[in-house]
Design an enzyme around this catalytic site. Structure first.
Site, PDB file in Angstrom:
ATOM      1  CB  VAL A 240       8.178 -69.629  10.198  1.00 25.31           C
ATOM      2  CG1 VAL A 240       8.882 -68.304  10.361  1.00 25.31           C
ATOM      3  CG2 VAL A 240       6.996 -69.505   9.249  1.00 25.31           C
ATOM      4  CE  LYS A 291       8.530 -74.284  -3.929  1.00 28.06           C
ATOM      5  NZ  LYS A 291       7.627 -73.164  -3.744  1.00 28.06           N
TER       6      LYS A 291
HETATM    7  P1  NAP Z   1      12.056 -70.179  -7.717  1.00 30.24           P
HETATM    8  O1  NAP Z   1      11.552 -71.425  -8.335  1.00 30.24           O
HETATM    9  O2  NAP Z   1      13.501 -70.060  -7.458  1.00 30.24           O
HETATM   10  O3  NAP Z   1      11.576 -68.935  -8.606  1.00 30.24           O
HETATM   11  C1  NAP Z   1      11.889 -67.629  -8.253  1.00 30.24           C
HETATM   12  C2  NAP Z   1      11.449 -66.686  -9.328  1.00 30.24           C
HETATM   13  O4  NAP Z   1      11.737 -65.367  -8.878  1.00 30.24           O
HETATM   14  C3  NAP Z   1      12.204 -66.889 -10.646  1.00 30.24           C
HETATM   15  O5  NAP Z   1      11.357 -66.583 -11.709  1.00 30.24           O
HETATM   16  C4  NAP Z   1      13.318 -65.855 -10.522  1.00 30.24           C
HETATM   17  O6  NAP Z   1      13.818 -65.402 -11.749  1.00 30.24           O
HETATM   18  C5  NAP Z   1      12.558 -64.729  -9.852  1.00 30.24           C
HETATM   19  N1  NAP Z   1      13.461 -63.773  -9.226  1.00 30.24           N
HETATM   20  C6  NAP Z   1      14.425 -64.055  -8.313  1.00 30.24           C
HETATM   21  N2  NAP Z   1      15.059 -62.917  -7.972  1.00 30.24           N
HETATM   22  C7  NAP Z   1      14.484 -61.922  -8.681  1.00 30.24           C
HETATM   23  C8  NAP Z   1      14.721 -60.531  -8.780  1.00 30.24           C
HETATM   24  N3  NAP Z   1      15.689 -59.946  -8.050  1.00 30.24           N
HETATM   25  N4  NAP Z   1      13.949 -59.801  -9.620  1.00 30.24           N
HETATM   26  C9  NAP Z   1      12.978 -60.394 -10.360  1.00 30.24           C
HETATM   27  N5  NAP Z   1      12.716 -61.711 -10.318  1.00 30.24           N
HETATM   28  C10 NAP Z   1      13.462 -62.473  -9.486  1.00 30.24           C
HETATM   29  O7  NAP Z   1      11.336 -69.937  -6.311  1.00 30.24           O
HETATM   30  P2  NAP Z   1       9.826 -70.318  -5.902  1.00 30.24           P
HETATM   31  O8  NAP Z   1       9.845 -71.606  -5.202  1.00 30.24           O
HETATM   32  O9  NAP Z   1       8.966 -70.099  -7.087  1.00 30.24           O
HETATM   33  O10 NAP Z   1       9.509 -69.209  -4.784  1.00 30.24           O
HETATM   34  C11 NAP Z   1       9.325 -67.853  -5.130  1.00 30.24           C
HETATM   35  C12 NAP Z   1       8.957 -67.075  -3.871  1.00 30.24           C
HETATM   36  O11 NAP Z   1       7.661 -67.471  -3.400  1.00 30.24           O
HETATM   37  C13 NAP Z   1       9.911 -67.327  -2.714  1.00 30.24           C
HETATM   38  O12 NAP Z   1      10.116 -66.116  -2.036  1.00 30.24           O
HETATM   39  C14 NAP Z   1       9.171 -68.303  -1.838  1.00 30.24           C
HETATM   40  O13 NAP Z   1       9.555 -68.221  -0.482  1.00 30.24           O
HETATM   41  C15 NAP Z   1       7.738 -67.830  -2.035  1.00 30.24           C
HETATM   42  N6  NAP Z   1       6.800 -68.918  -1.788  1.00 30.24           N
HETATM   43  C16 NAP Z   1       5.921 -68.794  -0.750  1.00 30.24           C
HETATM   44  C17 NAP Z   1       5.012 -69.794  -0.510  1.00 30.24           C
HETATM   45  C18 NAP Z   1       4.033 -69.660   0.605  1.00 30.24           C
HETATM   46  O14 NAP Z   1       3.515 -70.672   1.058  1.00 30.24           O
HETATM   47  N7  NAP Z   1       3.725 -68.466   1.047  1.00 30.24           N
HETATM   48  C19 NAP Z   1       4.999 -70.949  -1.300  1.00 30.24           C
HETATM   49  C20 NAP Z   1       5.890 -71.024  -2.354  1.00 30.24           C
HETATM   50  C21 NAP Z   1       6.782 -70.020  -2.584  1.00 30.24           C
HETATM   51  P3  NAP Z   1      15.139 -66.104 -12.424  1.00 30.24           P
HETATM   52  O15 NAP Z   1      14.682 -67.443 -12.889  1.00 30.24           O
HETATM   53  O16 NAP Z   1      15.520 -65.161 -13.492  1.00 30.24           O
HETATM   54  O17 NAP Z   1      16.163 -66.202 -11.308  1.00 30.24           O
END
Ligand code: NAP
Length: 495
Positions: A240, A291
Protein backbone atom coordinates in the site's frame (compact mmCIF):
# COMPACT_ATOMS: atom_id res chain seq x y z
CA UNK A 1 8.89 17.35 -25.95
CA UNK A 2 6.37 14.58 -25.30
CA UNK A 3 2.81 15.29 -26.41
CA UNK A 4 -0.01 13.85 -24.32
CA UNK A 5 -2.39 11.97 -26.62
CA UNK A 6 -5.90 11.28 -25.32
CA UNK A 7 -7.12 7.95 -26.71
CA UNK A 8 -10.84 8.30 -27.33
CA UNK A 9 -13.02 5.27 -27.78
CA UNK A 10 -16.41 6.61 -28.89
CA UNK A 11 -19.19 5.11 -30.96
CA UNK A 12 -20.77 8.34 -32.27
CA UNK A 13 -19.68 11.73 -33.66
CA UNK A 14 -21.53 13.41 -30.76
CA UNK A 15 -19.45 11.29 -28.38
CA UNK A 16 -16.26 12.43 -30.13
CA UNK A 17 -17.30 16.10 -29.82
CA UNK A 18 -17.89 15.85 -26.05
CA UNK A 19 -14.92 13.64 -25.20
CA UNK A 20 -12.38 15.55 -27.28
CA UNK A 21 -13.45 18.85 -25.70
CA UNK A 22 -13.03 17.34 -22.25
CA UNK A 23 -9.66 15.78 -23.19
CA UNK A 24 -8.20 19.15 -24.26
CA UNK A 25 -9.58 20.80 -21.11
CA UNK A 26 -7.80 18.15 -19.02
CA UNK A 27 -4.46 18.89 -20.69
CA UNK A 28 -4.25 16.66 -23.79
CA UNK A 29 -2.16 18.05 -26.66
CA UNK A 30 -3.63 15.71 -29.29
CA UNK A 31 -6.60 13.33 -29.36
CA UNK A 32 -6.56 9.91 -30.98
CA UNK A 33 -9.84 8.84 -32.54
CA UNK A 34 -10.27 5.10 -32.65
CA UNK A 35 -12.29 4.94 -35.87
CA UNK A 36 -12.47 1.15 -35.56
CA UNK A 37 -14.68 1.57 -32.46
CA UNK A 38 -17.16 3.95 -34.11
CA UNK A 39 -20.48 2.74 -35.49
CA UNK A 40 -20.31 4.26 -38.95
CA UNK A 41 -22.14 3.17 -42.07
CA UNK A 42 -19.12 3.99 -44.18
CA UNK A 43 -15.72 5.64 -44.02
CA UNK A 44 -16.21 7.90 -47.01
CA UNK A 45 -14.76 11.39 -47.27
CA UNK A 46 -17.96 13.10 -46.13
CA UNK A 47 -18.24 11.03 -42.94
CA UNK A 48 -14.54 11.45 -42.20
CA UNK A 49 -14.77 15.24 -42.64
CA UNK A 50 -17.63 15.30 -40.11
CA UNK A 51 -15.62 13.30 -37.64
CA UNK A 52 -12.55 15.49 -38.11
CA UNK A 53 -14.64 18.64 -37.65
CA UNK A 54 -15.92 17.31 -34.33
CA UNK A 55 -12.42 17.69 -32.83
CA UNK A 56 -11.29 21.26 -32.15
CA UNK A 57 -7.57 20.52 -32.01
CA UNK A 58 -4.89 18.21 -33.41
CA UNK A 59 -6.06 14.64 -34.01
CA UNK A 60 -4.71 11.19 -34.85
CA UNK A 61 -6.94 8.85 -36.85
CA UNK A 62 -6.51 5.18 -36.00
CA UNK A 63 -8.29 2.34 -37.77
CA UNK A 64 -6.91 -0.53 -35.73
CA UNK A 65 -7.30 -3.89 -37.45
CA UNK A 66 -8.45 -7.02 -35.62
CA UNK A 67 -5.02 -8.56 -36.36
CA UNK A 68 -3.38 -5.79 -34.31
CA UNK A 69 -5.89 -5.94 -31.47
CA UNK A 70 -8.53 -3.51 -32.87
CA UNK A 71 -12.08 -3.86 -34.16
CA UNK A 72 -11.73 -3.12 -37.86
CA UNK A 73 -12.47 -6.19 -39.96
CA UNK A 74 -12.11 -4.50 -43.38
CA UNK A 75 -10.59 -6.61 -46.13
CA UNK A 76 -7.09 -5.64 -47.30
CA UNK A 77 -8.32 -3.70 -50.32
CA UNK A 78 -11.15 -1.92 -48.42
CA UNK A 79 -8.70 -1.05 -45.67
CA UNK A 80 -6.25 0.48 -48.15
CA UNK A 81 -9.09 2.54 -49.69
CA UNK A 82 -10.29 3.71 -46.26
CA UNK A 83 -6.77 4.71 -45.23
CA UNK A 84 -6.28 6.71 -48.43
CA UNK A 85 -9.48 8.63 -47.59
CA UNK A 86 -8.38 9.12 -43.99
CA UNK A 87 -5.04 10.52 -45.16
CA UNK A 88 -6.92 13.20 -47.13
CA UNK A 89 -9.43 14.12 -44.41
CA UNK A 90 -7.54 16.77 -42.48
CA UNK A 91 -6.19 14.67 -39.60
CA UNK A 92 -2.77 15.85 -38.43
CA UNK A 93 -1.61 12.26 -37.90
CA UNK A 94 -2.68 8.87 -39.28
CA UNK A 95 -1.78 5.58 -37.60
CA UNK A 96 -0.75 2.91 -40.12
CA UNK A 97 0.17 -0.64 -39.21
CA UNK A 98 3.71 -1.72 -39.93
CA UNK A 99 2.63 -5.25 -40.91
CA UNK A 100 -0.83 -4.76 -42.50
CA UNK A 101 -0.19 -1.47 -44.22
CA UNK A 102 3.36 -2.11 -45.39
CA UNK A 103 2.51 -1.58 -49.06
CA UNK A 104 0.76 1.74 -48.36
CA UNK A 105 3.64 2.86 -46.15
CA UNK A 106 6.02 2.18 -49.06
CA UNK A 107 3.81 4.01 -51.55
CA UNK A 108 3.61 7.03 -49.26
CA UNK A 109 7.40 7.44 -49.20
CA UNK A 110 8.33 10.60 -51.00
CA UNK A 111 4.68 11.63 -51.41
CA UNK A 112 3.81 15.05 -49.98
CA UNK A 113 1.17 14.49 -47.31
CA UNK A 114 -0.71 16.87 -45.06
CA UNK A 115 -0.86 14.23 -42.37
CA UNK A 116 2.14 12.87 -40.53
CA UNK A 117 2.28 9.08 -40.41
CA UNK A 118 2.77 6.76 -37.45
CA UNK A 119 3.85 3.18 -38.24
CA UNK A 120 2.66 1.00 -35.38
CA UNK A 121 3.38 -2.57 -34.29
CA UNK A 122 1.75 -4.47 -31.42
CA UNK A 123 3.08 -7.46 -29.56
CA UNK A 124 0.56 -9.64 -27.75
CA UNK A 125 3.09 -11.17 -25.40
CA UNK A 126 6.47 -10.02 -24.12
CA UNK A 127 9.18 -10.24 -26.77
CA UNK A 128 12.98 -10.23 -26.60
CA UNK A 129 15.00 -7.02 -26.60
CA UNK A 130 16.39 -7.64 -30.11
CA UNK A 131 12.95 -8.35 -31.59
CA UNK A 132 11.39 -5.20 -30.08
CA UNK A 133 14.33 -2.98 -30.99
CA UNK A 134 14.40 -4.27 -34.56
CA UNK A 135 10.62 -3.71 -34.93
CA UNK A 136 10.86 -0.17 -33.55
CA UNK A 137 13.72 0.74 -35.92
CA UNK A 138 11.69 -0.67 -38.84
CA UNK A 139 8.66 1.38 -37.75
CA UNK A 140 10.74 4.55 -37.37
CA UNK A 141 12.13 4.24 -40.89
CA UNK A 142 8.70 3.43 -42.41
CA UNK A 143 6.92 6.60 -41.22
CA UNK A 144 7.33 9.96 -39.52
CA UNK A 145 6.94 8.23 -36.13
CA UNK A 146 7.57 4.59 -35.16
CA UNK A 147 5.33 3.08 -32.49
CA UNK A 148 5.65 -0.22 -30.63
CA UNK A 149 3.43 -1.53 -27.82
CA UNK A 150 4.20 -4.67 -25.80
CA UNK A 151 2.53 -6.14 -22.71
CA UNK A 152 4.78 -6.25 -19.63
CA UNK A 153 4.37 -9.09 -17.14
CA UNK A 154 6.92 -7.52 -14.82
CA UNK A 155 8.71 -4.19 -14.59
CA UNK A 156 12.00 -5.74 -15.78
CA UNK A 157 10.40 -5.80 -19.24
CA UNK A 158 9.39 -2.14 -18.91
CA UNK A 159 13.02 -1.35 -18.04
CA UNK A 160 14.08 -3.19 -21.20
CA UNK A 161 11.66 -1.04 -23.25
CA UNK A 162 12.97 2.10 -21.54
CA UNK A 163 16.55 1.21 -22.50
CA UNK A 164 15.46 0.61 -26.11
CA UNK A 165 13.73 4.00 -26.01
CA UNK A 166 16.83 5.76 -24.69
CA UNK A 167 18.93 4.27 -27.50
CA UNK A 168 16.30 5.12 -30.14
CA UNK A 169 16.12 8.67 -28.85
CA UNK A 170 19.92 8.98 -28.96
CA UNK A 171 19.70 7.97 -32.64
CA UNK A 172 17.33 10.95 -33.17
CA UNK A 173 14.32 8.89 -34.20
CA UNK A 174 10.79 10.02 -33.40
CA UNK A 175 8.99 7.20 -31.63
CA UNK A 176 6.35 6.03 -29.20
CA UNK A 177 7.11 3.02 -26.99
CA UNK A 178 4.45 1.62 -24.70
CA UNK A 179 4.64 -1.07 -22.03
CA UNK A 180 1.07 -2.31 -21.59
CA UNK A 181 -0.43 -3.23 -18.22
CA UNK A 182 0.33 -2.12 -14.67
CA UNK A 183 3.91 -3.33 -14.90
CA UNK A 184 4.50 -1.36 -18.10
CA UNK A 185 3.56 1.95 -16.46
CA UNK A 186 7.20 2.96 -16.10
CA UNK A 187 7.21 3.62 -19.87
CA UNK A 188 4.24 5.97 -19.47
CA UNK A 189 5.42 7.73 -16.30
CA UNK A 190 8.91 8.24 -17.74
CA UNK A 191 7.88 8.80 -21.40
CA UNK A 192 9.49 12.24 -21.46
CA UNK A 193 12.81 11.03 -20.03
CA UNK A 194 12.81 8.05 -22.41
CA UNK A 195 12.54 10.54 -25.27
CA UNK A 196 9.14 9.39 -26.62
CA UNK A 197 7.37 11.87 -28.90
CA UNK A 198 3.93 11.00 -27.53
CA UNK A 199 2.39 9.39 -24.46
CA UNK A 200 -1.12 7.96 -24.74
CA UNK A 201 -3.53 8.67 -21.88
CA UNK A 202 -7.24 8.29 -21.14
CA UNK A 203 -10.26 10.18 -19.87
CA UNK A 204 -10.92 9.56 -16.15
CA UNK A 205 -11.93 5.93 -15.61
CA UNK A 206 -11.95 5.13 -19.35
CA UNK A 207 -8.66 3.46 -20.30
CA UNK A 208 -8.46 2.56 -23.99
CA UNK A 209 -5.50 0.25 -23.28
CA UNK A 210 -4.31 -1.55 -20.11
CA UNK A 211 -2.18 0.63 -17.83
CA UNK A 212 -3.03 3.98 -19.44
CA UNK A 213 -2.73 6.92 -17.04
CA UNK A 214 -5.42 9.57 -16.87
CA UNK A 215 -4.78 12.65 -19.04
CA UNK A 216 -4.29 15.00 -16.07
CA UNK A 217 -1.78 12.60 -14.46
CA UNK A 218 0.11 12.07 -17.73
CA UNK A 219 0.32 15.82 -18.39
CA UNK A 220 1.43 16.62 -14.83
CA UNK A 221 4.43 14.32 -15.44
CA UNK A 222 5.73 16.79 -18.01
CA UNK A 223 6.40 19.31 -15.25
CA UNK A 224 10.10 19.46 -14.33
CA UNK A 225 9.45 19.58 -10.57
CA UNK A 226 7.47 16.32 -10.73
CA UNK A 227 8.87 13.72 -8.32
CA UNK A 228 8.96 10.08 -9.46
CA UNK A 229 9.32 7.43 -6.77
CA UNK A 230 8.78 3.69 -6.68
CA UNK A 231 8.85 0.40 -4.82
CA UNK A 232 11.01 -2.41 -6.19
CA UNK A 233 10.19 -5.92 -5.01
CA UNK A 234 8.78 -9.28 -6.02
CA UNK A 235 5.88 -9.52 -5.41
CA UNK A 236 4.59 -5.97 -4.83
CA UNK A 237 0.86 -6.46 -5.34
CA UNK A 238 0.20 -6.56 -1.55
CA UNK A 239 1.86 -3.17 -0.99
CA UNK A 240 0.00 0.00 0.00
CA UNK A 241 3.06 2.24 -0.36
CA UNK A 242 1.72 3.94 -3.51
CA UNK A 243 -1.42 5.49 -1.96
CA UNK A 244 0.50 6.20 1.26
CA UNK A 245 3.40 8.04 -0.42
CA UNK A 246 1.20 9.82 -2.97
CA UNK A 247 -0.99 11.12 -0.11
CA UNK A 248 2.16 12.40 1.62
CA UNK A 249 3.36 14.12 -1.57
CA UNK A 250 -0.01 15.80 -2.08
CA UNK A 251 -0.23 16.97 1.54
CA UNK A 252 3.30 18.41 1.30
CA UNK A 253 2.27 20.37 -1.83
CA UNK A 254 4.49 18.30 -4.13
CA UNK A 255 3.50 16.75 -7.46
CA UNK A 256 4.66 13.22 -7.93
CA UNK A 257 3.99 9.61 -8.72
CA UNK A 258 4.91 6.43 -6.88
CA UNK A 259 5.09 3.21 -8.94
CA UNK A 260 4.97 -0.42 -7.82
CA UNK A 261 7.71 -2.12 -9.82
CA UNK A 262 7.59 -5.91 -9.71
CA UNK A 263 11.13 -6.96 -10.62
CA UNK A 264 11.98 -10.69 -10.30
CA UNK A 265 15.21 -11.71 -8.58
CA UNK A 266 17.38 -12.27 -11.70
CA UNK A 267 16.36 -8.91 -13.17
CA UNK A 268 17.31 -6.69 -10.22
CA UNK A 269 20.86 -5.58 -10.91
CA UNK A 270 23.03 -2.49 -11.13
CA UNK A 271 21.76 -1.81 -14.66
CA UNK A 272 18.17 -1.65 -13.33
CA UNK A 273 19.15 1.02 -10.76
CA UNK A 274 21.25 2.98 -13.27
CA UNK A 275 18.36 2.97 -15.78
CA UNK A 276 15.88 4.14 -13.13
CA UNK A 277 18.29 6.97 -12.28
CA UNK A 278 18.62 7.90 -15.98
CA UNK A 279 14.81 7.97 -16.19
CA UNK A 280 14.71 10.69 -13.56
CA UNK A 281 13.41 8.58 -10.67
CA UNK A 282 14.26 10.41 -7.42
CA UNK A 283 14.11 7.52 -5.01
CA UNK A 284 13.02 3.95 -4.38
CA UNK A 285 11.82 1.72 -1.62
CA UNK A 286 13.23 -1.79 -1.83
CA UNK A 287 11.30 -4.74 -0.46
CA UNK A 288 11.29 -8.54 -0.40
CA UNK A 289 13.50 -10.16 -1.71
CA UNK A 290 15.94 -7.43 -2.85
CA UNK A 291 17.17 -5.64 0.31
CA UNK A 292 20.46 -7.52 0.59
CA UNK A 293 21.18 -7.24 -3.13
CA UNK A 294 20.41 -3.50 -2.99
CA UNK A 295 22.99 -3.19 -0.21
CA UNK A 296 25.61 -4.61 -2.62
CA UNK A 297 24.53 -2.44 -5.56
CA UNK A 298 24.69 1.04 -3.98
CA UNK A 299 27.64 3.43 -4.43
CA UNK A 300 27.28 4.92 -0.97
CA UNK A 301 25.67 3.65 2.21
CA UNK A 302 24.15 5.71 5.00
CA UNK A 303 24.69 4.83 8.66
CA UNK A 304 21.37 2.94 8.89
CA UNK A 305 22.29 0.73 5.92
CA UNK A 306 25.78 0.03 7.26
CA UNK A 307 24.35 -0.82 10.69
CA UNK A 308 21.89 -3.37 9.28
CA UNK A 309 23.62 -4.68 6.15
CA UNK A 310 20.39 -4.13 4.17
CA UNK A 311 18.93 -1.33 2.05
CA UNK A 312 15.21 -0.54 1.86
CA UNK A 313 15.54 3.06 0.61
CA UNK A 314 17.52 4.33 -2.35
CA UNK A 315 18.11 7.98 -3.17
CA UNK A 316 19.58 8.99 -6.49
CA UNK A 317 22.03 11.81 -5.90
CA UNK A 318 23.41 12.89 -9.27
CA UNK A 319 25.02 9.74 -10.66
CA UNK A 320 25.45 8.28 -7.21
CA UNK A 321 23.13 5.58 -5.83
CA UNK A 322 22.80 6.03 -2.08
CA UNK A 323 21.37 3.29 0.19
CA UNK A 324 19.63 3.77 3.53
CA UNK A 325 17.60 1.55 5.84
CA UNK A 326 14.44 3.12 7.22
CA UNK A 327 13.01 -0.22 8.44
CA UNK A 328 15.33 0.29 11.40
CA UNK A 329 13.73 3.64 12.26
CA UNK A 330 10.17 2.31 11.72
CA UNK A 331 10.60 -0.83 13.79
CA UNK A 332 12.58 0.84 16.61
CA UNK A 333 9.86 3.46 16.96
CA UNK A 334 7.10 0.84 17.01
CA UNK A 335 8.80 -1.38 19.58
CA UNK A 336 9.73 1.56 21.81
CA UNK A 337 6.16 2.88 21.73
CA UNK A 338 4.68 -0.50 22.60
CA UNK A 339 7.12 -1.76 25.22
CA UNK A 340 9.80 0.87 25.93
CA UNK A 341 13.29 -0.45 26.59
CA UNK A 342 13.84 -4.18 26.90
CA UNK A 343 16.95 -4.54 29.09
CA UNK A 344 17.34 -8.21 29.84
CA UNK A 345 14.29 -9.31 27.86
CA UNK A 346 14.72 -12.29 25.57
CA UNK A 347 13.60 -11.74 21.99
CA UNK A 348 13.41 -14.08 19.02
CA UNK A 349 13.35 -12.97 15.40
CA UNK A 350 11.89 -15.35 12.84
CA UNK A 351 13.45 -14.92 9.39
CA UNK A 352 16.97 -14.04 8.30
CA UNK A 353 16.37 -11.64 5.39
CA UNK A 354 16.51 -7.85 5.06
CA UNK A 355 13.84 -7.00 7.64
CA UNK A 356 15.36 -9.44 10.16
CA UNK A 357 18.56 -7.37 10.02
CA UNK A 358 16.66 -4.22 10.95
CA UNK A 359 14.91 -6.16 13.74
CA UNK A 360 18.25 -7.49 15.05
CA UNK A 361 19.69 -3.99 15.19
CA UNK A 362 16.53 -2.44 16.66
CA UNK A 363 16.16 -5.06 19.43
CA UNK A 364 19.81 -5.14 20.41
CA UNK A 365 19.74 -1.32 20.39
CA UNK A 366 17.15 -1.31 23.16
CA UNK A 367 18.91 -3.89 25.27
CA UNK A 368 17.20 -7.18 24.40
CA UNK A 369 19.13 -10.42 24.16
CA UNK A 370 18.24 -11.76 20.72
CA UNK A 371 18.02 -15.17 19.04
CA UNK A 372 17.57 -15.52 15.26
CA UNK A 373 15.42 -18.40 13.99
CA UNK A 374 15.01 -19.33 10.32
CA UNK A 375 13.94 -22.27 8.21
CA UNK A 376 17.45 -22.25 6.77
CA UNK A 377 19.67 -22.63 9.82
CA UNK A 378 22.79 -21.56 7.92
CA UNK A 379 21.23 -18.18 7.15
CA UNK A 380 20.06 -17.77 10.76
CA UNK A 381 23.50 -18.53 12.16
CA UNK A 382 25.29 -16.29 9.63
CA UNK A 383 23.08 -13.35 10.56
CA UNK A 384 23.33 -14.11 14.29
CA UNK A 385 27.14 -14.29 14.10
CA UNK A 386 27.30 -10.92 12.39
CA UNK A 387 25.26 -9.28 15.17
CA UNK A 388 26.76 -11.36 18.05
CA UNK A 389 23.49 -13.23 18.73
CA UNK A 390 22.28 -16.81 19.16
CA UNK A 391 20.62 -18.75 16.37
CA UNK A 392 18.24 -21.68 16.08
CA UNK A 393 16.49 -23.65 13.39
CA UNK A 394 12.80 -22.62 13.11
CA UNK A 395 11.55 -26.20 13.65
CA UNK A 396 13.74 -26.55 16.75
CA UNK A 397 12.40 -23.22 18.07
CA UNK A 398 8.84 -24.52 17.81
CA UNK A 399 9.75 -27.58 19.89
CA UNK A 400 11.84 -25.78 22.49
CA UNK A 401 10.46 -25.65 26.05
CA UNK A 402 12.11 -22.33 26.96
CA UNK A 403 9.92 -19.31 26.19
CA UNK A 404 10.76 -15.81 24.92
CA UNK A 405 9.37 -12.39 25.93
CA UNK A 406 9.22 -10.90 22.44
CA UNK A 407 8.63 -12.59 19.08
CA UNK A 408 9.12 -10.72 15.79
CA UNK A 409 7.93 -12.23 12.51
CA UNK A 410 10.26 -11.13 9.70
CA UNK A 411 8.94 -13.60 7.12
CA UNK A 412 6.10 -13.07 4.64
CA UNK A 413 4.04 -15.84 6.31
CA UNK A 414 0.42 -14.64 6.60
CA UNK A 415 0.66 -11.94 3.89
CA UNK A 416 -2.46 -11.78 1.72
CA UNK A 417 -2.00 -13.59 -1.59
CA UNK A 418 0.45 -16.46 -1.95
CA UNK A 419 1.32 -16.64 1.77
CA UNK A 420 -2.18 -15.95 3.17
CA UNK A 421 -2.73 -19.47 4.48
CA UNK A 422 0.78 -20.17 5.72
CA UNK A 423 1.51 -19.68 9.40
CA UNK A 424 4.36 -19.77 11.85
CA UNK A 425 4.55 -23.12 13.69
CA UNK A 426 2.25 -22.71 16.73
CA UNK A 427 5.06 -23.78 19.11
CA UNK A 428 6.77 -20.40 18.62
CA UNK A 429 3.98 -18.72 20.60
CA UNK A 430 4.83 -20.73 23.71
CA UNK A 431 4.87 -18.58 26.89
CA UNK A 432 2.79 -15.86 25.17
CA UNK A 433 5.56 -13.51 24.00
CA UNK A 434 4.57 -10.00 22.88
CA UNK A 435 4.21 -10.58 19.15
CA UNK A 436 5.29 -8.09 16.47
CA UNK A 437 4.22 -9.17 13.00
CA UNK A 438 5.96 -7.14 10.30
CA UNK A 439 3.25 -8.23 7.87
CA UNK A 440 0.64 -5.46 7.50
CA UNK A 441 -1.62 -6.81 4.77
CA UNK A 442 -4.02 -8.00 6.12
CA UNK A 443 -3.97 -5.66 9.16
CA UNK A 444 -4.78 -8.58 11.47
CA UNK A 445 -2.86 -11.63 10.25
CA UNK A 446 -3.53 -15.30 10.99
CA UNK A 447 -0.38 -15.28 13.16
CA UNK A 448 -1.64 -12.30 15.18
CA UNK A 449 -4.96 -14.10 15.69
CA UNK A 450 -3.12 -17.16 16.99
CA UNK A 451 -1.05 -15.06 19.41
CA UNK A 452 -4.16 -13.23 20.67
CA UNK A 453 -6.14 -16.49 20.95
CA UNK A 454 -3.46 -17.62 23.39
CA UNK A 455 -3.82 -14.39 25.36
CA UNK A 456 -0.70 -12.59 24.10
CA UNK A 457 -0.42 -9.00 22.87
CA UNK A 458 0.03 -8.84 19.10
CA UNK A 459 0.85 -5.86 16.87
CA UNK A 460 0.74 -5.75 13.06
CA UNK A 461 3.28 -4.07 10.78
CA UNK A 462 1.19 -1.05 9.71
CA UNK A 463 2.69 1.36 12.23
CA UNK A 464 6.18 0.31 11.18
CA UNK A 465 5.24 0.67 7.51
CA UNK A 466 4.08 4.24 8.02
CA UNK A 467 7.17 5.28 10.01
CA UNK A 468 9.66 3.64 7.63
CA UNK A 469 7.76 5.28 4.75
CA UNK A 470 7.83 8.68 6.46
CA UNK A 471 11.60 8.38 6.99
CA UNK A 472 12.09 7.44 3.31
CA UNK A 473 9.99 10.49 2.36
CA UNK A 474 12.30 12.75 4.43
CA UNK A 475 15.35 11.26 2.69
CA UNK A 476 13.91 11.73 -0.81
CA UNK A 477 12.31 15.16 -0.45
CA UNK A 478 13.97 16.81 2.54
CA UNK A 479 10.46 17.64 3.75
CA UNK A 480 8.49 16.55 6.80
CA UNK A 481 5.57 14.29 5.80
CA UNK A 482 2.19 14.26 7.54
CA UNK A 483 2.37 10.85 9.21
CA UNK A 484 -1.35 10.81 10.06
CA UNK A 485 -2.24 11.43 6.41
CA UNK A 486 0.03 8.52 5.44
CA UNK A 487 -1.57 6.26 8.05
CA UNK A 488 -5.10 7.11 6.91
CA UNK A 489 -4.18 6.51 3.25
CA UNK A 490 -2.60 3.13 4.10
CA UNK A 491 -5.66 2.11 6.17
CA UNK A 492 -8.03 3.10 3.35
CA UNK A 493 -6.02 1.03 0.88
CA UNK A 494 -6.13 -1.97 3.21
CA UNK A 495 -9.88 -1.70 3.96
P1 NAP B 1 13.49 -11.15 2.63
O1 NAP B 1 14.75 -10.38 2.71
O2 NAP B 1 13.17 -11.82 1.36
O3 NAP B 1 13.47 -12.23 3.81
C1 NAP B 1 12.39 -13.09 3.99
C2 NAP B 1 12.69 -14.08 5.06
O4 NAP B 1 11.53 -14.88 5.24
C3 NAP B 1 13.84 -15.03 4.70
O5 NAP B 1 14.53 -15.38 5.85
C4 NAP B 1 13.08 -16.22 4.13
O6 NAP B 1 13.77 -17.44 4.23
C5 NAP B 1 11.89 -16.25 5.07
N1 NAP B 1 10.79 -17.01 4.52
C6 NAP B 1 10.20 -16.82 3.31
N2 NAP B 1 9.22 -17.73 3.14
C7 NAP B 1 9.20 -18.49 4.25
C8 NAP B 1 8.44 -19.61 4.66
N3 NAP B 1 7.47 -20.11 3.86
N4 NAP B 1 8.69 -20.17 5.87
C9 NAP B 1 9.67 -19.67 6.67
N5 NAP B 1 10.44 -18.62 6.33
C10 NAP B 1 10.21 -18.04 5.13
O7 NAP B 1 12.25 -10.20 2.96
P2 NAP B 1 12.20 -8.96 3.99
O8 NAP B 1 12.42 -7.72 3.24
O9 NAP B 1 13.05 -9.32 5.15
O10 NAP B 1 10.66 -8.96 4.41
C11 NAP B 1 10.12 -9.97 5.24
C12 NAP B 1 8.66 -9.64 5.53
O11 NAP B 1 8.57 -8.47 6.35
C13 NAP B 1 7.86 -9.33 4.27
O12 NAP B 1 6.58 -9.90 4.41
C14 NAP B 1 7.77 -7.83 4.26
O13 NAP B 1 6.63 -7.35 3.58
C15 NAP B 1 7.69 -7.54 5.75
N6 NAP B 1 8.18 -6.20 6.04
C16 NAP B 1 7.31 -5.28 6.56
C17 NAP B 1 7.75 -4.02 6.86
C18 NAP B 1 6.82 -3.02 7.45
O14 NAP B 1 7.08 -1.83 7.34
N7 NAP B 1 5.75 -3.44 8.09
C19 NAP B 1 9.08 -3.65 6.61
C20 NAP B 1 9.94 -4.61 6.10
C21 NAP B 1 9.48 -5.86 5.81
P3 NAP B 1 14.69 -17.98 2.99
O15 NAP B 1 15.88 -17.09 2.95
O16 NAP B 1 14.96 -19.39 3.35
O17 NAP B 1 13.82 -17.84 1.75
Amino acid sequence: MTDVVASLVERSIAGVTGSSKKAFQLGADIVELRLDHMSLLSLDREVLRHIRAAVKGPAIATLRSAREGGRSKLSKSKRAEALEEILESGFEYVDLELANDSRLLQELRGRRLRAKTIASAHFFKPASRDTVEHRLREACSAADFGKVAMPCEHAGQALMLARIGLRTSAANHRFILIGMGDQGQLTRVCARQIGASMAYACLPGRPAAPGQLEISVQSSLASHDNIVLGLVGHPVSHSVSKPMQEAALKKAGLTGTYMHLDIPEGEFDRDALVTLNLLGVSGLNITIPHKLRAFELCDKLGASATATGAVNTVKFDGESIVGENTDLHGLSLMIERKIGTCKGTRAVIVGAGGAARAAAKALSGIGASVTVAARDFRKASALAREFGMDSIDLRALAKRSEAFDILVNCTPLGTSGRHARSRLPSGVFKGNPVFFDLVYNPPVTSNMKEARRRGAKAYGGLEMLVHQGAESFRIWTGKEPDVQVMLRAARRALA
